[in-house]
Design an enzyme around this catalytic site. Sequence first.
Site, short mmCIF file in Angstrom:
data_model
loop_
_atom_site.label_atom_id
_atom_site.label_comp_id
_atom_site.label_asym_id
_atom_site.label_seq_id
_atom_site.Cartn_x
_atom_site.Cartn_y
_atom_site.Cartn_z
N LEU A 138 -10.05 -1.27 -14.98
CA LEU A 138 -10.12 -0.97 -13.54
C LEU A 138 -8.86 0.03 -13.13
CD1 LEU A 138 -11.14 -1.42 -10.49
CD2 LEU A 138 -9.10 -3.04 -10.15
N SER A 182 1.16 4.64 5.22
CA SER A 182 0.81 6.01 5.68
C SER A 182 1.93 6.85 5.69
CB SER A 182 -0.34 5.96 6.68
OG SER A 182 0.48 5.83 7.90
N HIS A 204 1.91 -9.13 6.47
CA HIS A 204 2.07 -8.21 5.23
C HIS A 204 2.05 -9.13 4.00
CE1 HIS A 204 2.31 -4.85 7.67
NE2 HIS A 204 3.66 -5.21 8.24
N ARG A 209 -1.92 -7.94 13.32
CA ARG A 209 -2.45 -8.85 14.22
C ARG A 209 -2.79 -10.29 13.78
NH1 ARG A 209 -6.76 -4.27 14.99
NH2 ARG A 209 -5.45 -3.29 13.64
N ASP A 240 -6.14 -2.74 6.94
CA ASP A 240 -5.53 -2.86 8.18
C ASP A 240 -5.78 -4.23 8.94
OD1 ASP A 240 -4.17 -1.86 10.51
OD2 ASP A 240 -5.74 -0.88 11.09
N GLU A 258 2.61 8.32 8.26
CA GLU A 258 2.80 8.08 9.62
C GLU A 258 3.59 6.70 9.99
OE1 GLU A 258 -0.02 9.35 8.69
OE2 GLU A 258 0.50 11.56 9.33
N ASN A 314 -2.79 -6.54 9.20
CA ASN A 314 -2.02 -7.71 9.02
C ASN A 314 -1.07 -8.00 10.20
OD1 ASN A 314 -2.80 -6.83 6.32
ND2 ASN A 314 -0.72 -5.94 5.72
C1 IPE Z 1 -3.37 2.78 8.45
O1 IPE Z 1 -3.21 1.95 9.15
C2 IPE Z 1 -2.44 2.54 7.35
C3 IPE Z 1 -2.75 1.62 6.32
C4 IPE Z 1 -3.37 0.47 6.33
C5 IPE Z 1 -1.58 1.45 5.41
P1 IPE Z 1 -2.32 2.05 10.63
O2 IPE Z 1 -2.49 0.49 11.25
O3 IPE Z 1 -1.27 2.73 10.31
O4 IPE Z 1 -3.35 3.04 11.39
P2 IPE Z 1 -3.55 3.37 12.94
O5 IPE Z 1 -2.01 3.64 13.35
O6 IPE Z 1 -4.05 2.05 13.77
O7 IPE Z 1 -4.32 4.66 13.37
C1 IPE Z 2 -1.87 -2.56 7.72
O1 IPE Z 2 -1.68 -3.46 8.73
C2 IPE Z 2 -0.78 -2.42 6.94
C3 IPE Z 2 0.05 -1.38 7.03
C4 IPE Z 2 0.11 -0.32 7.83
C5 IPE Z 2 1.43 -1.08 6.44
P1 IPE Z 2 -0.98 -3.33 10.35
O2 IPE Z 2 0.71 -3.48 9.87
O3 IPE Z 2 -1.12 -1.99 10.63
O4 IPE Z 2 -1.39 -4.42 11.01
P2 IPE Z 2 -1.90 -3.99 12.55
O5 IPE Z 2 -3.12 -2.93 12.62
O6 IPE Z 2 -0.65 -3.74 13.28
O7 IPE Z 2 -2.78 -5.37 13.00
MG MG Z 3 -2.62 -1.16 11.78
#
Ligand code: IPE
Ligand code: IPE
Ligand code: MG
Length: 253
Positions: free
Chosen positions: A144, A78, A50, A37, A33, A80, A35
């Site tokens: 792996l 996810s 990403h 930000r 998580d 979601e 990417n």
């Molecule tokens: C969880 O991160 C999903 C992935 C890292 C793929 P999110 O950024 O979607 O989670 P929330 O929304 O902060 O809970």
């Molecule tokens: C995780 O990074 C990657 C995916 C969920 C695809 P985010 O895209 O959730 O990055 P933040 O949490 O908004 O920084």
């Molecule tokens: Mg995120």
Amino acid sequence: MSLFSSIFASKKNSSQDLIINGNIPKHVAIIMDGNGRWATKRHLPRSAGHRAGVESLREIINASIEIGVEYLTVYSLSSENWKRPESEIKFLMKLFLATIKNELRLLMEYGVRLRLVGDRKSLPPEVVEAYEEAEKKTSENTKLNFNIALNYGSRQEILDAFKILGKKINSGELNIEDICIKDLSDNLYTKDIPDPDFLIRTSGEHRISNFLLWQISYSELYFTKVLWPDFKRKHFIKAIDEYQKRNRRFGKL
Ligand code: IPE
Ligand code: IPE
Ligand code: MG
């Protein structure tokens, strides 16, 4: 000596200096998580974050092989995440497709077995095809086990397992009184994959976000503020070092 201190005692960082002492988690799961930000901090579009995240993943796959982790499961999308703007989803799908096409050769070279974990139905067919081809090609690799959770949602996964068991009850194949924990585990996307020993989440969030809810019952949890594109080998080693200091009791004294 723990893994971390042994590496730093050596003052070098080459794999030859890595003293690997027993307690390596067999299965590490990562919620990658932060990417977006990471990119925003640099006044870049989220897509740049990403892209940079793929670099971290490559490094962590290498580090996992080097350390002797047997299973690595990463949360890439996810169920979601479909709530995000269409432009971001489209970018991610292109990135997933390009990444598997570009990296398949390396997976073969490193002996990595890839498995796609998630609901394949609502992913673009070309993405599913590319990952299924990679699953086939890498199926004999043993260095792996790398599982990529794409369009993954734990609640849906558990619900789907319930439905499979329900059908077996309806058809008389299964007796409701005989259902055991293994029956449920065996009908998850992760069947044949042992439960994670260690779960890492980057970016400072302290939540699970619908990832492997059933499977992490006894996993050690590790949260770091480091954003995923900044998470490199040294952060991974530090996390493993922390794991080695944990006392896993599984309910025992
Ligand atoms: C969880 O991160 C999903 C992935 C890292 C793929 P999110 O950024 O979607 O989670 P929330 O929304 O902060 O809970
Ligand atoms: C995780 O990074 C990657 C995916 C969920 C695809 P985010 O895209 O959730 O990055 P933040 O949490 O908004 O920084
Ligand atoms: Mg995120």
